[in-house]
Design an enzyme around this catalytic site. Structure first.
Site, PDB file in Angstrom:
ATOM      1  N   GLY A 508       1.006  -0.563   0.113  1.00  0.00           N
ATOM      2  CA  GLY A 508      -0.085  -0.079   0.522  1.00  0.00           C
ATOM      3  C   GLY A 508       0.625   1.389  -0.498  1.00  0.00           C
ATOM      4  N   GLY A 510       0.734   4.923   1.802  1.00  0.00           N
ATOM      5  CA  GLY A 510       0.844   5.907   2.314  1.00  0.00           C
ATOM      6  C   GLY A 510       1.297   7.394   2.624  1.00  0.00           C
ATOM      7  N   GLY A 511       0.933   8.819   3.249  1.00  0.00           N
ATOM      8  CA  GLY A 511       0.761   9.572   3.099  1.00  0.00           C
ATOM      9  C   GLY A 511       2.955   9.935   3.553  1.00  0.00           C
ATOM     10  CG  PHE A 512       4.302   9.568   7.028  1.00  0.00           C
ATOM     11  CD1 PHE A 512       5.106  10.207   7.069  1.00  0.00           C
ATOM     12  CD2 PHE A 512       3.174   8.931   7.677  1.00  0.00           C
ATOM     13  CE1 PHE A 512       4.140  10.773   8.044  1.00  0.00           C
ATOM     14  CE2 PHE A 512       2.657   9.789   8.880  1.00  0.00           C
ATOM     15  CZ  PHE A 512       3.664  10.931   8.714  1.00  0.00           C
ATOM     16  N   GLY A 513       4.710   7.797   2.781  1.00  0.00           N
ATOM     17  CA  GLY A 513       5.294   6.621   1.572  1.00  0.00           C
ATOM     18  C   GLY A 513       4.992   5.303   1.327  1.00  0.00           C
ATOM     19  CB  VAL A 515       3.560  -0.796   3.024  1.00  0.00           C
ATOM     20  CG1 VAL A 515       3.831  -1.276   3.915  1.00  0.00           C
ATOM     21  CG2 VAL A 515       3.617   1.488   4.056  1.00  0.00           C
ATOM     22  CG  ASP A 626      -2.556   9.970   8.634  1.00  0.00           C
ATOM     23  OD1 ASP A 626      -3.803  10.141   8.728  1.00  0.00           O
ATOM     24  OD2 ASP A 626      -2.137   9.761   7.850  1.00  0.00           O
TER      25      ASP A 626
END
Ligand SMILES: *[C@@H]1O[C@H](CO)[C@@H](O)[C@H](O)[C@H]1NC(C)=O
Ligand SMILES: *[C@@H]1O[C@H](CO)[C@@H](O)[C@H](O)[C@H]1NC(C)=O
Ligand SMILES: *[C@@H]1O[C@H](CO)[C@@H](O)[C@H](O)[C@H]1NC(C)=O
Ligand SMILES: *[C@@H]1O[C@H](CO)[C@@H](O)[C@H](O)[C@H]1NC(C)=O
Ligand SMILES: *[C@@H]1O[C@H](CO)[C@@H](O)[C@H](O)[C@H]1NC(C)=O
Length: 816
Positions: A508, A510-513, A515, A626
């Site tokens: 997936g 996410g906003g941080f990078g 996965v 978050d």
């Protein structure tokens, strides 16, 4: 002699009949006297064709989905028939042939053979294959011959471009001479397999363009050829036996392809069914700096400068007169000529397209920058080195060719030069240091308080001094002594575990990078979060953060196993939870049934416990910022585990301040005071928790909720039902057993209490847990929720991003 022909479509019954005959000697004829078509695959056709304005006849394969004639593969591209006597046939020994029924001349042959009676088949992928008839037929890809192994000018989904290093097979693209002439043109695109794999374009035998090395996500710094995009899904394999690039169509309804056009550009095209035309997704070469060696040896091309060609610091034009006339082909030479035994250093150049090497060495085993640098220092002819992503330590010898500066995504390059050059470039820094040193000594004399403080300060200045002698930042070393506490993995380990960050391993984004899923050599499954590059935090702070977070342990928090840091690349390694995230269950009509009320209630309690630990019990007091259902993962027993905690801190949010200029969160879960004013506190996490409670109870998403009778979102809807005394109507109808009304009602009431507009009205997590636990206590009456109707939002502080409909973490700078 048996010869079987497997045909998929029965639309061409006559064809099928005439060639399914058992015995044909010596040749099985497929296409006779220029019969035009066999249409045996669902999506592709094979047949004779002539390009426009040409009378030459060729055998080709084209897509049936595309109404414009687009041939993706040509058999006899260099040897066309000039009349209509062509015969396309397969021999009983498995050789596919094109010959003239008039002259008997063979125009093309596959040179393939088979052990048993052969089968020729056009697969649905567009691959024309020959295989042994006796062989089992269940997706076994042991073909005796396949057209995918012999690409022309087009790469379609499933074809490979690259090498099988074991067998020496090489798959590359070559252009047509012209739109009318499929014969092999001058342009060739191939993968350079030597350690720094990249796509290289040749015109005849000369390199004219190259993408720059694959870094795990993209080639060079070229944004178009990267992992994530909605049109196609690329895979890059780079191991000891294989180096290749391949892709799948992401959007199966439409057909897309890579194509080297007759003038040499590599394009990705997508068929636009509405407009009945090919639209260009991208063309590889974009600008002047993409011309190979535009600025000559050692020259750096920077598209943001005028003129674009520059000599790197420490270098001067080889022929200054020519440079003035903008003829930069001579390139640059070191200002001080290097010789063996001379005092040298390395100057770091940020975000570069790494040089093209006629001579270079790659060592994937070297993971420490200082070892790589030492290796370069040891050899007098080493001119530069880099710790390349994926490839490891790279040393270049001789001139550095085709360097360009990228704004982003480039890699750091260390160029060797005389020590005096390295130092003179740091003169500014040194002056600053001298000033700070003298200030420090004044300070020392004046204060003289504690020897401890003094020692500490001189120590930190000593490291600054070292930095001047050795220009690469001490923090850039892969591992230093202070890392002992930090559970760290090497990039090589993670790279192998995730098959080189293969896109098939993506779990997936996410906003941080992104996965990735991975498997460690010991069999342990892990989730690797590769952080996007906009972390505001310094390396040291980041490491401290990771050490602290890795010490947090609670059954309702996802366990952080460690991290992997290599230069700008930062990865967090978590335990892998195969059931993935909560949102996949509660918002899904079929999977949702797996969550009965008991389970849902346990999930709510579990999240509350995890959150309480973050807020109160841990040493850190972490505000998650978050919280959302996709950040809650489930273990095999459906116990919730909060993930991504601490990342907000790790991404530069300062938790000791309650006001941040950097709002990050997800619409639908953000409390009003946080989204609008950037104020966050434990109470903003409580708000997000309340939203989740209502979502878990109802099985509906807050954001994107719609109801025929009103415009309210889920919070508003729950609030309305509550006031009308029908709160239990909110319960998800997927649950077979509706909960005892007191327990269900209590959860809804707690949810509503948590999403109240004013932070001071919301309960703390400790009270929330008490309320969840106590059967009979009377709870306060909730007041109006915050953000319960999306339509009355104040003017968005975020501009257009406010209307983003998909659920991603957004990060914005607050204009205050
Ligand atoms: C060659 O052409 C003749 C006459 O058109 C036809 O009868 C014969 O079957 C063809 N031979 C093959 C091998 O297709
Ligand atoms: C085919 O030839 C005609 C006449 O020579 C010309 O006008 C047309 O542009 C050509 N078409 C292509 C595709 O080259
Ligand atoms: C088959 O072999 C012939 C003769 O060696 C060669 O000219 C031809 O290019 C080969 N065909 C293919 C498809 O490789
Ligand atoms: C390299 O990757 C290919 C394709 O995934 C695979 O078939 C092959 O076994 C791999 N080789 C090694 C040595 O891992
Ligand atoms: C330096 O490296 C080059 C290229 O690999 C090699 O040919 C040469 O022998 C090396 N020289 C020394 C002194 O190791």
């Amino acid at each position: 002699m048996k010869l079987l022909l497997y045909l998929f479509s029965f639309a061409f019954v006559s064809f099928y009949k005439s060639f399914a005959a058992d015995t044909i000697e010596p040749y099985q004829t497929l296409l006779d006297n220029d019969q035009t078509l066999i249409s045996i695959a669902e999506e592709f056709e094979l047949g004779f064709f002539s390009p426009s304005n040409s009378t030459n006849r060729y055998i080709g394969i084209w897509s049936k989905k595309v109404s414009q004639p687009t041939v993706v593969w040509v058999a006899n591209r260099d040897n066309p028939l000039s009349d209509s006597y062509g015969v396309f046939t397969i021999s009983q020994t498995g050789n596919v042939l094109i010959f003239s029924n008039k002259s008997g001349i063979t125009y093309w042959s596959s040179n393939s053979s088979s052990n048993g009676p052969p089968i020729l088949r056009l697969l649905d992928t567009g691959n024309l294959v020959v295989k042994d008839g006796d062989g089992d037929d269940n997706g076994n890809e042991n073909y005796n011959w396949q057209s995918f192994e012999h690409p022309g000018d087009t790469l379609i989904a499933g074809m490979k471009q690259g090498w099988n290093l074991k067998t020496g097979q090489h798959w590359y693209l070559t252009s047509w001479k012209s739109p009318q002439d499929p014969s092999t043109g001058s342009y060739r695109y191939q993968i350079d397999p030597r350690g720094l794999p990249q796509l290289v374009q040749y015109k005849d035998s000369e390199v004219v363009y190259r993408t720059g090395p694959w870094d795990g996500v993209r080639f060079g710094g070229d944004p178009p050829l990267k992992n994530e995009n909605p049109i196609f899904k690329p895979t890059f394999v780079f191991n000891t036996t294989h180096v290749y690039y391949t892709f799948e169509n992401e959007d199966h309804a439409s057909f897309s392809r890579f194509w080297v056009n007759p003038s040499g550009s590599l394009q990705h095209l997508r068929w636009n069914e509405n407009g009945k035309e090919w639209t260009t997704v991208f063309t590889l070469q974009k600008d002047e700096c993409d011309t190979f060696g535009r600025c000559g040896p050692n020259g750096v091309c920077d598209i943001n400068k005028n003129p674009v060609c520059q000599c790197p610091i420490g270098f001067v034009p080889k022929a200054p007169q020519d440079w003035i006339r903008l003829d930069t082909s001579g390139g640059c030479v070191p200002k001080i000529k290097l010789s063996c035994g001379m005092d040298v250093g390395f100057k770091k150049f940020h975000r570069m397209k790494l040089p093209y090497g006629t001579e270079f060495l790659v060592n994937r085993m070297v993971t420490k920058q200082d070892e790589c640098e030492a290796a370069c220092l040891r050899n007098c002819s080493c001119t530069a080195y880099a710790m390349a992503r994926i490839s490891g330590c790279v040393l270049w010898f001789k001139d550095l060719l085709d360097i360009r500066a990228y704004n982003e995504f480039g890699q750091d390059l260390y160029i060797r030069m005389a020590a005096s050059e390295v130092e003179s470039n740091n003169k500014g820094k040194r002056t600053a240091l001298i000033i700070s040193l003298s200030v420090l000594s004044v300070f020392l004399i004046l204060v003289m308080v504690s020897g401890c403080i003094i020692r500490k300060r001189t120590y930190s200045n000593k490291s600054q001094v070292e930095r001047i002698v050795n220009p690469d930042e001490a923090g850039d070393h892969y591992q230093t002594d202070e890392d002992i506490e930090l559970p760290s993995f090497s990039l090589a380990t993670i790279s192998i575990a995730t098959s080189n960050f293969s896109s098939t391993n993506i779990l997936g984004q996410g906003g941080f990078g992104i996965v990735y899923k991975g498997t460690l050599p010991n069999g342990q499954e892990i989730a690797v979060k590769r952080l996007s590059e906009d972390s505001r935090q310094g390396l040291k702070e980041f490491k401290n953060e990771v050490i602290l977070i890795s010490k947090l342990q609670h059954r309702n928090l996802v366990r952080l196993l460690g991290c992997c840091i290599l230069r700008e690349d930062r990865m967090l390694i978590y335990e892998y939870l195969p059931k993935k995230s909560l949102d996949l269950y509660i918002f899904d009509q079929t999977k949702g049934t797996a969550l009965d009320w008991r389970r849902r209630f346990n999930i709510i309690v579990g999240i509350a416990r995890g959150l309480l630990y973050l807020h109160r019990d841990s040493r850190l007091r972490i505000i998650h910022r978050d919280l959302k259902t996709s950040n809650v993962l489930l273990d095999n027993e459906m116990n919730p585990k909060i993930s991504d905690f601490g990342l907000a801190r790790a991404f530069g949010g300062d938790v000791t301040e309650i006001n941040t200029k950097r709002v990050m969160g997800t619409y639908g879960y953000m409390s009003p005071e946080y989204a609008i004013d950037g104020l966050f506190s434990m109470k903003s996490d409580v708000f997000s928790f309340g939203v989740m409670v209502l979502e878990i109870v109802s099985g509906k998403k807050n954001r994107g909720f719609s109801h025929p009778e009103h415009d309210l979102n889920l919070l508003g809807h729950a609030w309305k039902l509550w006031n009308e005394d029908r709160a239990m109507d909110l319960m998800d109808s997927l649950m077979e057993k509706i909960p005892a009304s007191s327990e269900g009602l209590r959860c809804i009431q707690i949810g509503l209490l948590c999403v109240q507009k004013r932070p001071e009205d919301r309960p703390l997590m400790s009270s929330v847990l008490m309320m969840l636990d106590s059967e009979n206590a009377s709870l306060p009456q909730p007041k109006e929720p915050g953000f319960y109707t999306e339509r009355v939002l104040p003017e968005s502080p975020f501009g257009s991003t406010w209307s983003m409909s998909n659920e991603v973490t957004v990060t914005t700078l607050h204009g205050r």
